[in-house]
Design a protein around this motif. Sequence first.
Motif, mmCIF file in Angstrom:
data_model
loop_
_atom_site.group_PDB
_atom_site.id
_atom_site.type_symbol
_atom_site.label_atom_id
_atom_site.label_comp_id
_atom_site.label_asym_id
_atom_site.label_seq_id
_atom_site.Cartn_x
_atom_site.Cartn_y
_atom_site.Cartn_z
ATOM 1 N N UNK A 16 78.739 34.367 11.317
ATOM 2 C CA UNK A 16 77.707 34.814 10.369
ATOM 3 C C UNK A 16 76.574 35.525 11.108
ATOM 4 N N UNK A 17 76.135 34.941 12.227
ATOM 5 C CA UNK A 17 75.054 35.555 13.018
ATOM 6 C C UNK A 17 75.477 36.927 13.519
ATOM 7 N N UNK A 18 76.730 37.040 13.961
ATOM 8 C CA UNK A 18 77.270 38.311 14.448
ATOM 9 C C UNK A 18 77.236 39.362 13.338
ATOM 10 N N UNK A 19 77.372 38.894 12.084
ATOM 11 C CA UNK A 19 77.349 39.802 10.935
ATOM 12 C C UNK A 19 75.961 40.038 10.377
ATOM 13 N N UNK A 20 74.930 39.515 11.060
ATOM 14 C CA UNK A 20 73.555 39.788 10.647
ATOM 15 C C UNK A 20 72.934 38.767 9.718
ATOM 16 N N UNK A 21 73.582 37.604 9.574
ATOM 17 C CA UNK A 21 73.017 36.526 8.736
ATOM 18 C C UNK A 21 72.120 35.655 9.615
ATOM 19 N N UNK A 22 70.954 35.239 9.065
ATOM 20 C CA UNK A 22 70.056 34.336 9.803
ATOM 21 C C UNK A 22 70.667 32.946 9.890
#
Length: 325
Positions: free
Chosen positions: A124-130
Amino acid sequence: MKKKIALVTGGYSGEAEISYLSAITVGNNIDTEKFDYYKIDIHPDGWNYVDAAGNKTAVDKSDFTINLAGEKIKFDAALMCIHGTPGEDGKLQGYFDMLNLPYTSCDAATSALTFNKRYTVAVAAFGGINVAKSLHIFKYAPVSAEAILQQLTLPVFVKPNNGGSSIGMSKVTEATALEAALEKAFKEDNQVLVEEFIAGREFTIGVFKTKGEIIPLPITEIITKKDFFDYEAKYLGASEEITPAKVEEAIAEKVRAAARKVYELLNCRGIVRIDFIYNEAKGEPFMLEVNTVPGQSEASIVPQQVKAKGWALKEFYTAVIEEAV
């Protein structure tokens, strides 16, 4: 001709009791004018079709069929109601894929990924999610409390890395309590996630896809009477769940947008529930975890959200089944 649906429940983990409760709600709300459903109990002692009188008929695992009065029943789809292994971690999904049997949950890869909390937040972080800052610890390579606190700031959450229902989870506010929290989590799993606490409001939102459209359900705000939303808060009434959440539209839209993005990013299918903390200082939602087989019991959040949207549960489960079929 009515479609034959296997309502798959039970499982091999401590979450089986929640699975059975979910299956009651779902079974009571399947449109029997459109579908014939058969409750299939997947249990460590065997896989069985259980009829209304409690009689059991063994499932043929070679093709996931049952034989009733000389007739071989082949299913058109599996309606997933297993929380925990093997229904939420991708194992059954892989088996169903090999049999070309459609099912109502995420596929094997997404289910396995989301069952691992650390891998979920990493992707998720890699996809720009906090997401919160965290450490992933394995039983075979122990890390001292001191080493953890050199990398993370108290308070932290310590939780088993796999599974749901918040069994084995602790909130740690003092360094002296960290070792005991790690021990508690390692009793449930051989991998543990230690995650920094994010202050804010806790929101959870059901999301599903129908006819190509990703639809977020009304948001629920969780106000726990305990220090955090653990098993007791979730299932034993130690929390207040407000559906729909009393929240400004600008905040609600940020949570909905993040939920849609997570659903798309992780290639989700069926109904999932995504948990967030909305950090008011930063004005952003932070994703906590993704539940690919969320609870469906009468007390569960997704049924509350479906009703808040003004839908009957029967209408909702019909849409979920039809999307899979």
